[in-house]
Scaffold this motif. Structure first.
Motif: not given
Length: 190
Positions: A95-117
């Motif tokens: 997980f330490g390397e620069t992500l391939e698609d940081p924008d997508r990773a940020l959207r995913l992380a936000k979606m996970m934080q906001e979605t209980p399921a």
């Protein structure tokens, strides 16, 4: 070696996941159904569920493979390295390397934080990670093969909690902070 059938299955899963992720980003996770994803992908509902057991797996299905990769990274660490250091180094590798698609990773992380399921399904997947990692942690802690000994699971669970905390901090920084630094900061605290 991966066969043609496995590669084709992975390609279809990746394509459908991309379509689903686009729909989730546009409409919100809870507003999109499995039927809508299947229709957008040009497949039946039955076919969709052959590739993804749940709608949440469209977003989080890759975590099973990541858990296996993390387990392999941990096992590949030098034999004399302590469990905590080996976990931290394995996290760096994964997980330490620069992500391939940081924008997508940020959207995913936000979606996970906001979605209980999604948070619930993520926890299920991390339980599987714990099961994969605990035997190697037990070996490094020199714990006998006693299944009632909770120490390896405790260490593994604490390390995964650190990884989650680093991920949340990375998301809150909008990807500005270095993930390796965050992993080290939270793990060195314990």
């Amino acid at each position: 070696m991966t066969g043609l059938r496995d590669r084709a299955r992975r390609a279809v899963r990746a394509e459908v996941a991309g379509i689903g992720f686009g729909l989730f980003a546009e409409h919100g996770f809870d507003q999109v159904t499995a039927d809508q994803i299947a229709a957008a992908a040009g497949m039946s509902r039955t076919s969709f569920f052959r590739y993804f057991p749940t709608k949440e797996d469209v977003v989080l299905g890759h975590l099973e493979e990541m858990g296996e990769e993390l387990s392999a990274a941990l096992a590949a660490r030098p034999a004399g390295e302590g469990a905590w250091v080996a976990l931290e180094q394995a996290f760096y590798d994964q997980f330490g390397e620069t992500l391939e698609d940081p924008d997508r990773a940020l959207r995913l992380a936000k979606m996970m934080q906001e979605t209980p399921a999604l948070r619930a399904r993520h926890l299920e997947k991390q339980q599987k990670w714990q099961e994969l990692l605990a035997p190697e942690v037990a070996r490094r802690l020199r714990i006998t093969d006693d299944p009632s000994d909770p120490r390896a699971r405790a260490v593994t669970g604490a390390a995964l909690a650190c990884l989650d905390a680093a991920n949340v901090a990375w998301m809150n920084s909008k990807g500005e902070k270095d993930m390796r630094d965050l992993i080290h900061q939270v793990m060195s605290t314990l």
